[in-house]
Design an enzyme around this catalytic site. Structure first.
Site, PDB file in Angstrom:
ATOM      1  N   PRO A  27       0.821  -1.199   0.000  1.00  0.00           N
ATOM      2  CG  PRO A  27      -0.459  -1.434   1.894  1.00  0.00           C
ATOM      3  CD  PRO A  27       0.777  -1.906   1.258  1.00  0.00           C
ATOM      4  CD  GLU A  28       4.211   3.567  -3.274  1.00  0.00           C
ATOM      5  OE1 GLU A  28       4.364   4.768  -2.989  1.00  0.00           O
ATOM      6  OE2 GLU A  28       5.010   2.949  -3.988  1.00  0.00           O
ATOM      7  CG  HIS A  62      -0.914 -14.664   6.404  1.00  0.00           C
ATOM      8  ND1 HIS A  62       0.033 -15.046   7.325  1.00  0.00           N
ATOM      9  CD2 HIS A  62      -0.609 -15.306   5.259  1.00  0.00           C
ATOM     10  CE1 HIS A  62       0.874 -15.897   6.748  1.00  0.00           C
ATOM     11  NE2 HIS A  62       0.505 -16.073   5.502  1.00  0.00           N
ATOM     12  NE  ARG A  86      19.893  15.792   2.012  1.00  0.00           N
ATOM     13  CZ  ARG A  86      18.935  15.114   2.645  1.00  0.00           C
ATOM     14  NH1 ARG A  86      17.842  15.741   3.011  1.00  0.00           N
ATOM     15  NH2 ARG A  86      19.087  13.844   2.906  1.00  0.00           N
TER      16      ARG A  86
END
Length: 271
Positions: A2-3, A91, A152
């Site tokens: 899941p994003e 599960h 960075r």
DNA sequence: ATTTGACCCTGCATGC
DNA sequence: TGCATGCAGGGTCAAA
């Protein structure tokens, strides 16, 4: 996996079945999640009323009584609405049984997810306190990416996936956004111009918003239990397509590893 | 301070 | 057919 769009779709899918309901029973079949299920979960939930489910980054926040559940789906977790009498499958670790025969059922084969209490408010809990802005909020824009990236040397893709920069941009959508913006994922974050970051921020919003929109059409899955919310049938340009032709130029897509994540891109379209 | 890497876990694809 | 191996991934923490 899941994003953010999947988590948001989950929130919208389960909310109507939970909000305002009282919890009748809590069944925990497996306490060994990423962090152990709190020992007092059952006692603390039963008899209490559920508030409006929220979301911060990929965390679901569900008010129950005077406290708030913090639920993360990890990589393989899913929540769906089951009916009383539906037997749990392998599960299926946690059930919240509410009135009228509705069950909120948590399934997570890899057990990377967890359910816990929020400690303090949403902005106080150590797991949420240092998170960057939501990608679909006005606080996220190209200017922010530009400002935080100066000096960075980290590659732009892991930079974009840093939750302190912006939340909810996982491996799939980072790759897709960089393709749409035409930026090479290997490029040092500090060496990208402001104009390009404006384009990247817009691309992030586009791919996430499109996925959430598509998720809305699959909401029925939360009720019927047909299929699990995974990736949406979104047309992916690069993710998982290494070696295949670029949809834009026809060139071969390449895969490199950045921050221990597979990163597929088009060498011709992305610089 | 920034960056890198290991770890948690299981299912699936691949190769022998 | 069965077995071993590698990969996938988000978040956390330790090490460089």
């Amino acid at each position: 996996m899941p994003e953010l769009p999947e988590v948001e779709t989950t929130r919208r899918g389960i909310a109507p079945y939970l909000q305002g309901r009282e919890i009748r029973e809590v069944i925990v079949r497996e306490r060994r999640l990423r962090t152990p299920v709190p020992v007092d979960l059952e006692d603390a939930l039963v008899g209490r009323q559920i508030g409006e489910p929220g979301r911060r980054a990929k965390y679901l926040t569900i008010p129950v009584g005077t406290r708030t559940l913090l639920w993360h789906l990890g990589m393989s977790g899913s929540l769906r609405i089951a009916r009383l009498g539906e037997l749990p499958k392998k599960h299926d670790h946690v059930d919240l049984v509410v009135d009228d025969g509705v069950i909120l059922r948590y399934h997570d084969p890899r057990r990377f997810g967890f359910v816990d209490w929020l400690r303090g408010g949403v902005s106080d809990d150590p797991r949420l306190a240092r998170l960057g802005p939501e990608p679909l909020s006005p606080d996220f824009d190209g200017e922010r990416l530009y400002r935080l990236s100066r000096g960075r040397r980290l590659a732009v893709k892991p930079f974009l996936m840093d939750n302190a920069v912006v939340v909810g941009v996982g491996n799939i959508y980072a790759a897709e956004a960089l393709f749409l913006a035409g930026i090479d994922p290997r490029r040092p974050a500090g060496r990208i111009a402001g104009e390009r970051y404006a384009r990247l921020a817009e691309a992030v919003r586009e791919v996430l918003a499109a996925a959430i929109t598509q998720g809305g059409t699959t909401l029925r899955d939360f009720v019927s239990g047909v299929g699990e919310p995974g990736y949406f049938a979104q047309r992916l340009n690069v993710y998982g397509r290494a070696g295949e032709p670029c949809r834009r130029c026809g060139g071969e897509l390449r895969n490199v590893t950045l921050g221990q994540r597979a990163s597929v891109f088009c060498p011709r379209c992305q610089s």
